[in-house]
Design a protein around this motif. Structure first.
Motif, PDB file in Angstrom:
ATOM      1  N   LEU A   1      28.538  25.709  52.648  1.00 16.59           N
ATOM      2  CA  LEU A   1      27.708  26.238  51.492  1.00 16.59           C
ATOM      3  C   LEU A   1      27.719  27.799  52.384  1.00 16.59           C
ATOM      4  CD1 LEU A   1      26.526  26.169  48.560  1.00 16.59           C
ATOM      5  CD2 LEU A   1      24.462  26.303  49.955  1.00 16.59           C
ATOM      6  N   GLY A   2      27.474  28.378  53.038  1.00 14.05           N
ATOM      7  CA  GLY A   2      27.454  29.793  53.354  1.00 14.05           C
ATOM      8  C   GLY A   2      29.009  30.646  53.038  1.00 14.05           C
ATOM      9  N   CYS A   3      29.797  29.323  53.706  1.00 10.88           N
ATOM     10  CA  CYS A   3      30.980  30.501  54.022  1.00 10.88           C
ATOM     11  C   CYS A   3      32.225  30.306  52.353  1.00 10.88           C
ATOM     12  CB  CYS A   3      31.720  29.723  55.431  1.00 10.88           C
ATOM     13  SG  CYS A   3      31.840  30.109  56.645  1.00 10.88           S
ATOM     14  N   LEU A   4      31.627  29.829  51.383  1.00 13.08           N
ATOM     15  CA  LEU A   4      32.218  29.650  50.095  1.00 13.08           C
ATOM     16  C   LEU A   4      31.425  30.904  49.526  1.00 13.08           C
ATOM     17  CD1 LEU A   4      31.984  25.266  49.090  1.00 13.08           C
ATOM     18  CD2 LEU A   4      33.751  26.900  49.726  1.00 13.08           C
ATOM     19  N   LEU A   5      29.994  30.470  49.601  1.00 16.91           N
ATOM     20  CA  LEU A   5      29.705  31.916  48.455  1.00 16.91           C
ATOM     21  C   LEU A   5      29.768  33.165  49.055  1.00 16.91           C
ATOM     22  CD1 LEU A   5      25.663  30.858  49.100  1.00 16.91           C
ATOM     23  CD2 LEU A   5      27.490  30.355  46.696  1.00 16.91           C
ATOM     24  N   ILE A   6      30.199  33.480  50.614  1.00 16.84           N
ATOM     25  CA  ILE A   6      30.556  35.083  50.149  1.00 16.84           C
ATOM     26  C   ILE A   6      31.717  35.195  50.195  1.00 16.84           C
ATOM     27  CG2 ILE A   6      30.915  36.161  52.824  1.00 16.84           C
ATOM     28  CD1 ILE A   6      29.148  34.539  54.585  1.00 16.84           C
ATOM     29  N   PRO A   7      32.711  34.310  50.257  1.00 17.39           N
ATOM     30  CA  PRO A   7      33.898  35.280  49.722  1.00 17.39           C
ATOM     31  C   PRO A   7      33.455  35.120  48.054  1.00 17.39           C
ATOM     32  CG  PRO A   7      34.072  33.529  50.404  1.00 17.39           C
ATOM     33  CD  PRO A   7      33.268  33.619  50.705  1.00 17.39           C
ATOM     34  N   LEU A   8      32.739  34.032  47.333  1.00 11.88           N
ATOM     35  CA  LEU A   8      32.566  34.717  46.198  1.00 11.88           C
ATOM     36  C   LEU A   8      32.378  35.146  45.596  1.00 11.88           C
ATOM     37  CD1 LEU A   8      32.583  32.567  43.272  1.00 11.88           C
ATOM     38  CD2 LEU A   8      30.572  31.939  43.822  1.00 11.88           C
ATOM     39  N   ALA A   9      31.130  36.197  46.195  1.00  6.64           N
ATOM     40  CA  ALA A   9      30.089  37.214  45.486  1.00  6.64           C
ATOM     41  C   ALA A   9      31.763  38.528  45.553  1.00  6.64           C
ATOM     42  CB  ALA A   9      29.950  37.877  47.014  1.00  6.64           C
ATOM     43  N   GLY A  10      33.125  38.504  46.353  1.00 10.73           N
ATOM     44  CA  GLY A  10      33.936  39.166  46.171  1.00 10.73           C
ATOM     45  C   GLY A  10      34.779  39.054  44.912  1.00 10.73           C
ATOM     46  N   SER A  11      34.873  38.075  44.516  1.00  8.68           N
ATOM     47  CA  SER A  11      35.915  37.612  43.733  1.00  8.68           C
ATOM     48  C   SER A  11      35.649  37.285  42.708  1.00  8.68           C
ATOM     49  CB  SER A  11      36.201  36.388  44.448  1.00  8.68           C
ATOM     50  OG  SER A  11      35.321  35.155  43.886  1.00  8.68           O
ATOM     51  N   LEU A  12      34.299  37.929  41.966  1.00  3.70           N
ATOM     52  CA  LEU A  12      33.531  38.385  40.782  1.00  3.70           C
ATOM     53  C   LEU A  12      34.503  39.006  40.253  1.00  3.70           C
ATOM     54  CD1 LEU A  12      30.421  38.124  41.681  1.00  3.70           C
ATOM     55  CD2 LEU A  12      31.012  36.260  41.024  1.00  3.70           C
ATOM     56  N   PRO A  13      34.630  38.235  38.736  1.00  6.46           N
ATOM     57  CA  PRO A  13      35.326  39.355  37.123  1.00  6.46           C
ATOM     58  C   PRO A  13      34.340  40.735  37.145  1.00  6.46           C
ATOM     59  CG  PRO A  13      34.368  37.384  36.119  1.00  6.46           C
ATOM     60  CD  PRO A  13      33.887  37.082  38.211  1.00  6.46           C
ATOM     61  N   ASP A  14      35.928  41.392  36.900  1.00 10.34           N
ATOM     62  CA  ASP A  14      34.460  42.464  36.522  1.00 10.34           C
ATOM     63  C   ASP A  14      33.899  42.592  35.391  1.00 10.34           C
ATOM     64  OD1 ASP A  14      36.025  44.713  37.873  1.00 10.34           O
ATOM     65  OD2 ASP A  14      37.809  44.470  37.112  1.00 10.34           O
ATOM     66  N   ASP A  15      33.049  43.676  34.921  1.00  7.01           N
ATOM     67  CA  ASP A  15      31.988  43.798  34.162  1.00  7.01           C
ATOM     68  C   ASP A  15      33.077  43.627  32.391  1.00  7.01           C
ATOM     69  OD1 ASP A  15      29.130  42.521  35.581  1.00  7.01           O
ATOM     70  OD2 ASP A  15      29.534  44.852  35.436  1.00  7.01           O
TER      71      ASP A  15
ATOM     72  N   SER B   1      41.795  49.537  42.245  1.00  5.00           N
ATOM     73  CA  SER B   1      41.184  49.759  43.931  1.00  5.00           C
ATOM     74  C   SER B   1      41.112  48.491  44.166  1.00  5.00           C
ATOM     75  CB  SER B   1      40.982  50.990  44.215  1.00  5.00           C
ATOM     76  OG  SER B   1      39.854  51.032  43.660  1.00  5.00           O
ATOM     77  N   ARG B   2      40.000  48.329  43.285  1.00  6.98           N
ATOM     78  CA  ARG B   2      39.579  46.843  43.422  1.00  6.98           C
ATOM     79  C   ARG B   2      40.005  45.243  43.058  1.00  6.98           C
ATOM     80  NH1 ARG B   2      36.080  43.365  40.486  1.00  6.98           N
ATOM     81  NH2 ARG B   2      34.572  42.456  42.050  1.00  6.98           N
ATOM     82  N   TRP B   3      40.772  45.381  42.817  1.00  3.07           N
ATOM     83  CA  TRP B   3      42.436  44.505  42.279  1.00  3.07           C
ATOM     84  C   TRP B   3      42.806  44.002  43.792  1.00  3.07           C
ATOM     85  CZ3 TRP B   3      45.394  46.572  37.327  1.00  3.07           C
ATOM     86  CH2 TRP B   3      44.591  47.048  36.898  1.00  3.07           C
ATOM     87  N   PRO B   4      42.927  44.606  44.608  1.00  2.41           N
ATOM     88  CA  PRO B   4      43.223  43.236  45.898  1.00  2.41           C
ATOM     89  C   PRO B   4      42.353  42.768  46.498  1.00  2.41           C
ATOM     90  CG  PRO B   4      44.815  45.742  45.884  1.00  2.41           C
ATOM     91  CD  PRO B   4      43.783  45.563  44.681  1.00  2.41           C
ATOM     92  N   TRP B   5      41.166  43.709  47.002  1.00  2.00           N
ATOM     93  CA  TRP B   5      40.227  43.266  47.269  1.00  2.00           C
ATOM     94  C   TRP B   5      39.737  41.564  46.650  1.00  2.00           C
ATOM     95  CZ3 TRP B   5      39.509  44.303  52.369  1.00  2.00           C
ATOM     96  CH2 TRP B   5      39.786  46.196  52.138  1.00  2.00           C
ATOM     97  N   ARG B   6      39.739  41.843  45.573  1.00  3.53           N
ATOM     98  CA  ARG B   6      38.821  40.915  44.460  1.00  3.53           C
ATOM     99  C   ARG B   6      40.123  39.666  44.987  1.00  3.53           C
ATOM    100  NH1 ARG B   6      38.766  42.051  38.203  1.00  3.53           N
ATOM    101  NH2 ARG B   6      40.611  41.834  38.553  1.00  3.53           N
ATOM    102  N   ASP B   7      41.460  39.992  45.097  1.00  2.00           N
ATOM    103  CA  ASP B   7      42.448  38.877  44.982  1.00  2.00           C
ATOM    104  C   ASP B   7      42.306  38.159  46.832  1.00  2.00           C
ATOM    105  OD1 ASP B   7      43.323  39.272  42.364  1.00  2.00           O
ATOM    106  OD2 ASP B   7      44.850  39.946  43.021  1.00  2.00           O
ATOM    107  N   ALA B   8      41.965  39.449  47.788  1.00  2.00           N
ATOM    108  CA  ALA B   8      41.412  38.934  49.389  1.00  2.00           C
ATOM    109  C   ALA B   8      40.481  37.756  49.018  1.00  2.00           C
ATOM    110  CB  ALA B   8      41.555  39.896  50.008  1.00  2.00           C
TER     111      ALA B   8
END
Length: 169
Positions: A131-145, A76-83
């Motif tokens: 920089l802030g606008c790059l860090l925010i979506p980077l937080a949601g696009s991190l790979p799974d553990d 259920s996380r995959w679509p959000w990570r892709d977004a």
């Protein structure tokens, strides 16, 4: 008494740190100058508050997607990570193109050249907001553990041992 919670995964800890740093950068940007133009007799600084109405909605949408991506787990996380990845790529492209276009048109402005403009360019607020606008979506696009190692029985020197677990004495 509340039950103890499991510790956050490395992905979630890193994501929360990136999200917080990005939001802090976006919120701090309006306090700095957004654009700097140098004339022979002085420096013209445009306030960073002008960026707020452009950057804040983008940061809030990216932040919402990143939070949902950090909260979810599994398929259920995959679509959000892709977004989040899509927002990251579009932020790089859109932010870079818009900043470069503003810089080009400001540098080639004939009226500013008549006034003796020496140089022009983005200020600290523009760079901090990007920089802030790059860090925010980077937080949601991190790979799974990575998954935890599965213990497997195997024989070494006639003794059965389990791999993936620390040795027992």
């Amino acid at each position: 008494m509340a039950a103890p919670r499991a510790p956050l995964s490395r992905r979630r800890r890193a994501g929360v740190a990136l999200l917080g740093a990005g939001l802090l950068a976006v919120l701090a940007a309006p306090t700095l100058p957004a654009w700097r133009t140098v004339y022979p007799d002085g420096v013209d600084l445009r306030p960073g508050g002008q960026l707020t109405w452009v950057v804040l909605p983008w940061a809030l949408v990216s932040g919402l997607v990143a939070v949902v991506s950090l909260v979810r787990a599994g398929p259920s996380r995959w679509p959000w990570r892709d977004a989040s990845r899509g927002l990251l790529v579009s932020t790089v492209l859109a932010g870079g193109v818009v900043t470069a276009a503003l810089w080009y048109f400001s540098a080639t402005d004939p009226y500013a050249e008549e006034d003796g403009m020496v140089s022009t360019g983005p200020g600290a607020a523009t760079l901090l907001a990007l920089l802030g606008c790059l860090l925010i979506p980077l937080a949601g696009s991190l790979p799974d553990d990575p998954p935890a190692p599965v213990p497997v029985d195997h024989e070494v020197d006639g003794t059965t041992r389990r791999s993936g677990l620390p040795p027992t004495s």
